[in-house]
Design a protein around this motif. Structure first.
Motif, short mmCIF file in Angstrom:
data_model
loop_
_atom_site.label_atom_id
_atom_site.label_comp_id
_atom_site.label_asym_id
_atom_site.label_seq_id
_atom_site.Cartn_x
_atom_site.Cartn_y
_atom_site.Cartn_z
N UNK A 62 0.81 -1.23 0.00
CA UNK A 62 0.00 0.00 0.00
C UNK A 62 0.84 1.29 0.00
N UNK A 63 1.87 1.42 0.88
CA UNK A 63 2.66 2.67 0.84
C UNK A 63 3.34 2.88 -0.51
N UNK A 64 3.80 1.80 -1.13
CA UNK A 64 4.43 1.94 -2.46
C UNK A 64 3.41 2.45 -3.49
N UNK A 105 2.61 6.22 -2.71
CA UNK A 105 3.72 7.10 -3.11
C UNK A 105 3.84 7.13 -4.65
#
Lengths: 127, 223
Positions: free
Chosen positions: B5-7, B10
């Motif tokens: 999710x963070x990838x 971003x």
């Protein structure tokens, strides 16, 4: 005796964070988006040549047309874009409990704070 | 999924930033202005046409300027150097394009035109740019303009009457109308052989390169 191993992601990069900390990093990420939008706009203005003339505004030209508006030929706004994107990235990863991201975030914000002091000094005393 | 999710977030923000930047750049991209051949020298009857350099010069540089605009003041010195260096190869035309948000810009244009009526336009033009930092901040710039007229040896009574007269106003209006008809919306706006110079090229190096390019074009044999 059987050894119990934790999931790899938790062991090397992520640990569970209190809800308040997650919210804090999420807010940091959201605020950095405003900075990212502003810096991107100024970078585009610079690339389009708008800051070379500043629409006739003397205050704008004094700041954006000064020698302090570029570092090694790179517009400060472009460096700002990279910096705000870095803050967003690190804050997002920190919110997902990546420990190293917290360190990188702290270092980046500290460097940006120092830059802000420098630019305030430039505007107040040098321009 | 949560691991990625963070990838994804971003990556998405990075993608949106780049796409947004490109769209914004396209919207702000300076339009290449050109002066139509039939209006290359304007309407001589109404306009002031302040020209420096020979009429047969292969390159003509036409500037729309505002005496109080800081970038115009910044470029004026290098432009003088360029004029000296290119000599008879370059002809320079200056047109008034004062902005209303510059407190003394219009008065400065009046002063220059009034000096022009006594044959000293360029001397006043150069002096106004040289002294820009001083009169721009002065509460009563008119007094300073009168003192400049005195320095240039003008007839002061005539100068003061001309500054307030209709002739200079008509000339400035004509210059502004010409600028607007060509799409000028910022100063300095410079045309080299009728081709608009992009704002980011308004520096001595890029201007010299554009003049050299125009000279090369002129030297090309016409087939």
């Amino acid at each position: 005796m059987l050894s119990q191993s934790k999931p790899r992601t938790q062991q090397s990069t992520a640990v569970a964070l209190p809800r308040g900390t997650v919210i804090f990093y999420a807010v940091v990420a959201l605020i950095s988006l405003a900075g990212l939008a502003d810096a991107t706009y100024l970078t585009v203005q610079n690339l389009a040549g708008e800051t070379a003339i500043c629409g006739g505004s003397s205050d704008c030209f004094r700041v954006l047309g000064s020698v302090y508006s570029k570092i090694a030929g790179i517009p400060v706004a472009a460096i700002g874009t990279v910096a705000y994107f870095a803050v967003f990235t690190f804050a997002t990863f920190a919110a997902f409990a990546y420990q190293r991201a917290r360190t990188f975030l702290a270092v980046t914000v500290f460097l940006m704070f120092l830059s802000t002091l420098w630019f305030l000094y430039v505007q107040a005393f040098l321009l | 999924m949560r691991r990625f999710l963070p990838f994804i977030i971003v990556g998405l923000v990075g993608f949106i930033t780049i796409i947004g930047g490109v769209i914004l750049y396209r919207a702000n991209r300076p339009v290449a202005l050109t002066i139509p051949r039939e209006t290359a020298l304007g309407n001589e009857k109404r306009e002031s046409m302040h020209v420096r350099g020979p009429a047969e010069a292969p390159v003509t540089l036409e500037e729309f300027g505002d005496f109080q605009c800081p970038p115009c003041g910044t470029i004026s010195g290098p432009l003088l150097e360029i004029e000296k260096d290119y000599g008879p190869k370059l002809r320079v035309i200056f047109r008034n394009f004062p902005f209303p948000n510059h407190e003394h810009a219009m008065e400065a244009a009046y002063a220059a035109e009034a000096a022009g009526l006594q044959g000293r336009y360029w001397e006043m033009h150069d002096l106004l740019y040289k002294e820009q930092a001083n009169w721009s901040k002065a509460p009563d710039a008119k007094q300073l303009f009168v003192s400049y007229a005195k320095i240039l040896g003008l007839e002061l009574d005539r100068f003061e009457a001309d500054v307030a007269g209709p002739t200079v106003k008509a000339r400035i209006t004509a210059d502004q109308e010409r600028g607007k008809s060509l799409g000028v919306n910022a100063t300095p706006s410079i045309f080299i052989n009728n081709q608009g110079v992009p704002a980011k090229s308004l520096n001595p190096t890029a201007l010299r390169a554009a003049i050299d390019e125009a000279l090369k074009e002129k030297e090309k044999p016409t087939s």
